[in-house]
Write a protein that holds these residues in place. Structure first.
Motif, PDB file in Angstrom:
ATOM      1  N   ASN A  42     -14.991  -4.729   3.122  1.00 10.37           N
ATOM      2  CA  ASN A  42     -15.134  -5.612   4.283  1.00 10.37           C
ATOM      3  C   ASN A  42     -16.323  -5.161   5.101  1.00 10.37           C
ATOM      4  OD1 ASN A  42     -12.706  -7.114   3.924  1.00 10.37           O
ATOM      5  ND2 ASN A  42     -11.513  -5.466   4.860  1.00 10.37           N
ATOM      6  N   TYR A  55     -18.190  -5.740   8.785  1.00 12.26           N
ATOM      7  CA  TYR A  55     -18.055  -6.291  10.131  1.00 12.26           C
ATOM      8  C   TYR A  55     -19.374  -6.160  10.873  1.00 12.26           C
ATOM      9  CZ  TYR A  55     -12.964  -5.611   9.528  1.00 12.26           C
ATOM     10  OH  TYR A  55     -11.669  -5.639   9.076  1.00 12.26           O
ATOM     11  N   MET A  67     -10.499  -8.941  12.498  1.00  7.50           N
ATOM     12  CA  MET A  67      -9.553  -9.390  11.468  1.00  7.50           C
ATOM     13  C   MET A  67      -8.185  -9.534  12.110  1.00  7.50           C
ATOM     14  SD  MET A  67      -8.721  -7.973   7.680  1.00  7.50           S
ATOM     15  CE  MET A  67     -10.420  -8.127   7.210  1.00  7.50           C
ATOM     16  N   HIS A  75      -2.284  -9.270   9.813  1.00  2.57           N
ATOM     17  CA  HIS A  75      -1.892  -9.724   8.482  1.00  2.57           C
ATOM     18  C   HIS A  75      -1.113  -8.617   7.795  1.00  2.57           C
ATOM     19  CE1 HIS A  75      -5.470  -7.272   7.681  1.00  2.57           C
ATOM     20  NE2 HIS A  75      -4.928  -7.049   6.488  1.00  2.57           N
ATOM     21  N   ASP A 129      -0.759  -6.766   3.843  1.00  4.95           N
ATOM     22  CA  ASP A 129      -1.315  -6.715   2.493  1.00  4.95           C
ATOM     23  C   ASP A 129      -0.124  -6.901   1.561  1.00  4.95           C
ATOM     24  OD1 ASP A 129      -3.523  -5.922   3.994  1.00  4.95           O
ATOM     25  OD2 ASP A 129      -4.165  -4.453   2.511  1.00  4.95           O
ATOM     26  N   VAL A 172      -1.713   1.395   0.374  1.00  3.75           N
ATOM     27  CA  VAL A 172      -3.094   0.933   0.475  1.00  3.75           C
ATOM     28  C   VAL A 172      -3.856   2.067   1.156  1.00  3.75           C
ATOM     29  CG1 VAL A 172      -4.658  -0.772   1.467  1.00  3.75           C
ATOM     30  CG2 VAL A 172      -2.416  -1.484   0.633  1.00  3.75           C
ATOM     31  N   SER A 223      -7.308   3.150   2.985  1.00  9.91           N
ATOM     32  CA  SER A 223      -8.439   2.533   3.672  1.00  9.91           C
ATOM     33  C   SER A 223      -9.417   3.581   4.168  1.00  9.91           C
ATOM     34  CB  SER A 223      -7.884   1.646   4.790  1.00  9.91           C
ATOM     35  OG  SER A 223      -8.513   1.845   6.010  1.00  9.91           O
ATOM     36  N   PHE A 278      -7.953  -0.483  15.564  1.00  7.57           N
ATOM     37  CA  PHE A 278      -7.001  -0.929  14.551  1.00  7.57           C
ATOM     38  C   PHE A 278      -5.670  -1.182  15.239  1.00  7.57           C
ATOM     39  CE2 PHE A 278      -3.893  -0.324  11.143  1.00  7.57           C
ATOM     40  CZ  PHE A 278      -4.507  -0.904  10.038  1.00  7.57           C
ATOM     41  N   LEU A 310      -7.152   6.026   6.213  1.00  8.75           N
ATOM     42  CA  LEU A 310      -5.817   5.602   6.665  1.00  8.75           C
ATOM     43  C   LEU A 310      -5.010   5.183   5.442  1.00  8.75           C
ATOM     44  CD1 LEU A 310      -4.008   4.788   9.145  1.00  8.75           C
ATOM     45  CD2 LEU A 310      -5.026   2.501   8.939  1.00  8.75           C
ATOM     46  N   ILE A 351      -1.493   3.326   4.279  1.00  7.76           N
ATOM     47  CA  ILE A 351      -0.347   2.519   4.702  1.00  7.76           C
ATOM     48  C   ILE A 351       0.569   2.347   3.498  1.00  7.76           C
ATOM     49  CG2 ILE A 351       0.427   0.281   5.588  1.00  7.76           C
ATOM     50  CD1 ILE A 351      -1.870   0.168   7.377  1.00  7.76           C
ATOM     51  N   HIS A 389      -0.975  -5.652  10.490  1.00 12.10           N
ATOM     52  CA  HIS A 389      -2.080  -4.854  11.030  1.00 12.10           C
ATOM     53  C   HIS A 389      -3.327  -5.722  11.108  1.00 12.10           C
ATOM     54  CE1 HIS A 389      -2.274  -4.562   6.668  1.00 12.10           C
ATOM     55  NE2 HIS A 389      -3.593  -4.560   6.838  1.00 12.10           N
ATOM     56  N   ILE A 418      -7.778  -5.777  12.843  1.00 11.65           N
ATOM     57  CA  ILE A 418      -8.871  -5.128  13.589  1.00 11.65           C
ATOM     58  C   ILE A 418      -9.180  -5.987  14.809  1.00 11.65           C
ATOM     59  CG2 ILE A 418     -11.355  -4.562  13.518  1.00 11.65           C
ATOM     60  CD1 ILE A 418      -9.776  -2.546  11.949  1.00 11.65           C
ATOM     61  N   ARG A 468     -19.799  -2.202  10.723  1.00 11.72           N
ATOM     62  CA  ARG A 468     -18.721  -1.372  10.179  1.00 11.72           C
ATOM     63  C   ARG A 468     -18.372  -1.836   8.778  1.00 11.72           C
ATOM     64  NH1 ARG A 468     -12.920  -2.069  10.156  1.00 11.72           N
ATOM     65  NH2 ARG A 468     -11.931  -0.034   9.883  1.00 11.72           N
ATOM     66  N   ASN A 511     -15.313  -1.338   5.868  1.00 10.83           N
ATOM     67  CA  ASN A 511     -14.001  -0.812   5.549  1.00 10.83           C
ATOM     68  C   ASN A 511     -13.722  -1.086   4.080  1.00 10.83           C
ATOM     69  OD1 ASN A 511     -10.802  -1.607   5.318  1.00 10.83           O
ATOM     70  ND2 ASN A 511     -11.180   0.239   6.507  1.00 10.83           N
ATOM     71  N   THR A 520     -10.696  -0.956   1.192  1.00  8.22           N
ATOM     72  CA  THR A 520      -9.267  -0.759   0.945  1.00  8.22           C
ATOM     73  C   THR A 520      -9.014  -0.770  -0.556  1.00  8.22           C
ATOM     74  OG1 THR A 520      -8.908  -3.101   1.475  1.00  8.22           O
ATOM     75  CG2 THR A 520      -8.254  -1.516   3.143  1.00  8.22           C
TER      76      THR A 520
HETATM   77  C1  MD6 Z   1     -10.070  -2.830   8.321  1.00  9.76           C
HETATM   78  N1  MD6 Z   1      -8.045  -2.896   7.123  1.00  9.76           N
HETATM   79  O1  MD6 Z   1      -9.840  -1.656   8.623  1.00  9.76           O
HETATM   80  C2  MD6 Z   1      -9.017  -3.708   7.746  1.00  9.76           C
HETATM   81  N2  MD6 Z   1      -5.093  -3.019   5.181  1.00  9.76           N
HETATM   82  O2  MD6 Z   1     -11.163  -3.342   8.480  1.00  9.76           O
HETATM   83  C3  MD6 Z   1      -6.964  -3.410   6.559  1.00  9.76           C
HETATM   84  O3  MD6 Z   1      -6.722  -4.599   6.563  1.00  9.76           O
HETATM   85  C4  MD6 Z   1      -6.031  -2.474   5.948  1.00  9.76           C
HETATM   86  O4  MD6 Z   1      -7.013  -0.536   6.878  1.00  9.76           O
HETATM   87  C5  MD6 Z   1      -4.165  -2.236   4.616  1.00  9.76           C
HETATM   88  C6  MD6 Z   1      -4.167  -0.885   4.777  1.00  9.76           C
HETATM   89  C7  MD6 Z   1      -5.129  -0.289   5.538  1.00  9.76           C
HETATM   90  C8  MD6 Z   1      -6.082  -1.089   6.137  1.00  9.76           C
END
Ligand code: MD6
Ligand code: FE
Length: 212
Positions: A120, A122, A128, A131, A133, A143, A145, A154, A176, A178, A187, A189, A205, A207, A209
């Protein structure tokens, strides 16, 4: 296969934010972040960042995306799914870099490798929404990240969309996880803070995952 020592040093500083949610702050040192950024640049030269659209409405996301791995996560008018090829070029996604496979092994201990690494990007005003996952087959796998570049806020909720949330910052080099009881927690952003990192020369930024 034989266990290989991970080449990515990760910090022992672990903060349990919630059950199954662990923040490894400053997990990647500056040298590892720079190496990883180089790998992401190679990936995005083969599989360019694109602007996905939302299911049903076709409204564009503010985040741009690409993927590496056997499968990539995509979003368009018809919904969310995993697919083996880039939606604009039609090419297979590039491979997941070895350093990320090593990091996954070291940080998760999961007995199988990740099959998708969603990238991702940004720019300053991207965000974001909340949502889960939930499109993965292996919900017993966390997951993982990784954040690079500018600091972001976050937001972590619980298993219900309307539940209480908490927020914390993710900095460049933070990892991170999860999983566990909160594998399907909501979760998102909230915002990215411009000019808080010098890793990306034009700011923003990234990210990553990793999922299965
Ligand atoms: C972000 N992260 O950090 C979006 N999903 O830009 C996520 O959507 C995310 O950080 C699942 C587990 C960890 C995450
Ligand atoms: Fe997510």
């Amino acid at each position: 296969s034989e266990h290989q020592a991970a080449k990515v040093p990760i910090s022992s500083q672990k903060l349990e934010i919630a059950s199954g949610v662990t923040l490894l702050s400053c997990a990647l040192d500056t040298a590892s972040q720079t190496t990883l950024l180089g790998e992401i640049r190679k990936i995005s030269s083969k599989a360019p960042l694109y602007t996905p659209t939302m299911p049903r409405t076709g409204k564009p996301w503010t985040v741009r995306m690409t993927n590496c791995g056997p499968l990539g996560w995509v979003s368009d008018r018809s919904g969310y799914r995993y697919q083996p090829d880039h939606p604009e070029t039609g090419d297979p996604w590039p491979a997941i870099p070895q350093m990320l496979l090593d990091l996954w092994d070291e940080a998760t201990g999961y007995p199988a490798p990740p099959e998708c690494c969603l990238v991702n990007f940004y720019a300053d005003k991207a965000r974001m929404g909340l949502h889960r996952d939930e499109d993965e087959q292996a919900l017993d796998a966390p997951v993982l990240s990784i954040s690079l570049g500018d600091t972001a806020t976050f937001r972590l909720g619980g298993l219900e969309r309307k539940g209480k949330t908490q927020s914390f910052k993710l900095h460049s080099g933070d990892v991170l996880l999860i999983g566990g009881d909160n594998r399907l927690a909501y979760h998102g952003i909230d915002r990215v803070f411009p000019n808080t990192s010098t890793l990306l020369k034009d700011g923003g930024r990234i990210n990553l995952t990793l999922r299965r």
